[in-house]
Design an enzyme around this catalytic site. Sequence first.
Site, short mmCIF file in Angstrom:
data_model
loop_
_atom_site.label_atom_id
_atom_site.label_comp_id
_atom_site.label_asym_id
_atom_site.label_seq_id
_atom_site.Cartn_x
_atom_site.Cartn_y
_atom_site.Cartn_z
N ARG A 104 0.86 -1.20 0.00
CA ARG A 104 0.00 0.00 0.00
C ARG A 104 0.89 1.24 0.00
NH1 ARG A 104 -4.80 -1.80 1.98
NH2 ARG A 104 -5.78 -0.15 0.78
N GLN A 139 0.51 2.24 -6.46
CA GLN A 139 -0.91 2.61 -6.47
C GLN A 139 -1.69 2.08 -7.68
OE1 GLN A 139 -1.00 6.82 -5.83
NE2 GLN A 139 -1.54 6.60 -3.68
N ASP A 147 -3.00 -1.24 -6.84
CA ASP A 147 -3.64 -1.39 -5.53
C ASP A 147 -5.16 -1.62 -5.69
OD1 ASP A 147 -4.57 -1.24 -2.98
OD2 ASP A 147 -3.55 0.62 -2.47
N SER A 204 -7.52 -0.79 -2.68
CA SER A 204 -7.94 0.62 -2.60
C SER A 204 -8.98 0.95 -3.66
CB SER A 204 -6.75 1.56 -2.78
OG SER A 204 -5.92 1.51 -1.66
N TYR A 258 -1.22 -0.29 8.56
CA TYR A 258 -2.43 -0.97 9.02
C TYR A 258 -2.62 -0.78 10.52
CZ TYR A 258 -2.84 -3.31 4.52
OH TYR A 258 -3.00 -3.55 3.19
P1 NAD Z 1 -8.26 -1.43 6.33
O1 NAD Z 1 -9.30 -1.84 5.34
O2 NAD Z 1 -7.24 -2.41 6.76
O3 NAD Z 1 -9.01 -0.94 7.65
C1 NAD Z 1 -9.99 0.08 7.56
C2 NAD Z 1 -9.78 1.07 8.67
O4 NAD Z 1 -10.23 0.48 9.90
C3 NAD Z 1 -8.32 1.45 8.91
O5 NAD Z 1 -8.20 2.86 8.80
C4 NAD Z 1 -8.04 0.96 10.32
O6 NAD Z 1 -7.15 1.81 11.04
C5 NAD Z 1 -9.42 1.00 10.92
N1 NAD Z 1 -9.63 0.23 12.16
C6 NAD Z 1 -9.12 -0.96 12.54
N2 NAD Z 1 -9.58 -1.31 13.76
C7 NAD Z 1 -10.43 -0.32 14.15
C8 NAD Z 1 -11.22 -0.10 15.30
N3 NAD Z 1 -11.24 -0.94 16.31
N4 NAD Z 1 -11.97 1.02 15.34
C9 NAD Z 1 -11.96 1.93 14.35
N5 NAD Z 1 -11.23 1.78 13.23
C10 NAD Z 1 -10.46 0.67 13.14
O7 NAD Z 1 -7.54 -0.10 5.85
P2 NAD Z 1 -7.21 0.36 4.37
O8 NAD Z 1 -8.25 1.25 3.87
O9 NAD Z 1 -6.90 -0.85 3.58
O10 NAD Z 1 -5.88 1.22 4.61
C11 NAD Z 1 -4.76 0.62 5.23
C12 NAD Z 1 -3.58 1.56 5.23
O11 NAD Z 1 -3.00 1.64 3.95
C13 NAD Z 1 -3.89 2.98 5.64
O12 NAD Z 1 -2.83 3.47 6.42
C14 NAD Z 1 -3.93 3.70 4.34
O13 NAD Z 1 -3.67 5.09 4.49
C15 NAD Z 1 -2.82 3.00 3.63
N6 NAD Z 1 -2.90 3.17 2.18
C16 NAD Z 1 -1.87 3.80 1.55
C17 NAD Z 1 -1.92 3.98 0.18
C18 NAD Z 1 -0.79 4.68 -0.57
O14 NAD Z 1 -0.79 4.69 -1.77
N7 NAD Z 1 0.18 5.23 0.11
C19 NAD Z 1 -2.99 3.50 -0.56
C20 NAD Z 1 -4.02 2.86 0.13
C21 NAD Z 1 -3.96 2.69 1.50
#
Ligand code: NAD
Length: 376
Positions: free
Chosen positions: A121, A126, A129, A132, A227
């Site tokens: 991620r 991207q 991904d 996403s 994560y």
């Molecule tokens: P995910 O689907 O794994 O989880 C969804 C959200 O649930 C997360 O924000 C997580 O912190 C939250 N969560 C977990 N337990 C929780 C709780 N008990 N209560 C409330 N919220 C809770 O997350 P995602 O959307 O797949 O994103 C994962 C990471 O990857 C993030 O840090 C995101 O910013 C990052 N990301 C980066 C890029 C990039 O290009 N740099 C692209 C996509 C995602």
Amino acid sequence: MIIGVVKETLSYENRIPLLPETAEKYKKLGLQVYVENGMGNSIHIEDAAYIKAGAEIKSRAEVLQQSDIVAGIRKPADDKILHMKAGSLHISFLDAFNEKDLLNRLAEKKINSISMEFVPRITRAQKMDALSSQTNIGGYYAVMLAASHLSKVLPMMMTAAGTISPARVFIIGVGVAGLQAIATAKRLGARVEAFDTRAVVEEQVQSLGAKFVKIDIGETGQTKDGYARELTPEQLEKQREGMKKILSQSDIVVTTAQVFGKKAPVLLTADMVQAMRPGSIVVDMAVETGGNVEGSKLNQTVNINGVTIIGEANLPGRAAVNSSQLMSEGILVSAAYIIASVLFIVGLKKLGSPESAKTGNALSALGMFIAVAVTL
Ligand code: NAD
């Protein structure tokens, strides 16, 4: 080299892994493209469109038996493993953490597999991904679906007959899906609050015009990949306690909380749902990984004490044209990088002996060309 695609077999999967415009791009990279007849039907794409793009229409068994790479959306169905040839590659979401038996069967058949969930991620990756690209659409649809079930409008309306207050939306989990859910609810005029265990998202929530809810649950943080860390049972209890007041005031709640590689945490117990206002709507976006809401049911909409809980698993499939387009491009880039790496490695090996140096040069140059072509 042949890349092939066949229809998904999961009853509620309507997305497809290849659009005709992406088929054209494979052709430009020098691949042959095999497509199962009727593959695009779920999003109204005729076989003729694939033929026009240079693909060949085949039976399901022919595609599987003859392709070097088979692309899909979901983990491979049994007949894929049965028919795919040894040494071929399967690319799709794989749910690898929970599918040990499937991984063993793929390994026994010597089928290599890429799990789209494991694409890093990071900004550089991207384009590939798919997590996403898909949850982004899911987050949008979670709010649209909730709004269509709510017997209220979302924006404030000042009319001669009286003022309507904006609906209150609470988003739990602010990753990709949560951010899109916030943005969508804001665009529709709702008053939006959000919570995540990763405090770093507070600024992102505020930048979308929503309020970040602060709940003191002690040390949380995130892994090096961004994560969320898994909470202890005590922390989860504190979180539930801290959310009760907002839940009781919310018209729509969207839960998106996931912990990578683990079952989704239960954030709304049955008691908490029962304490919500009748008429309010909950969308459990984590329903396929165990659910954030006690009582949510896979692909069902249930009513508990007047509270509607939507447990639709394939929210990205609600906009299957868009989600298929993004999935198709993500798979193309992943496949192209794999092909480029293989050509490059084989080419380098051949450079080692004078008899094959010319072929080695050509193969590594082709690998470089493909990598550059998909990066640009
Ligand atoms: P995910 O689907 O794994 O989880 C969804 C959200 O649930 C997360 O924000 C997580 O912190 C939250 N969560 C977990 N337990 C929780 C709780 N008990 N209560 C409330 N919220 C809770 O997350 P995602 O959307 O797949 O994103 C994962 C990471 O990857 C993030 O840090 C995101 O910013 C990052 N990301 C980066 C890029 C990039 O290009 N740099 C692209 C996509 C995602």
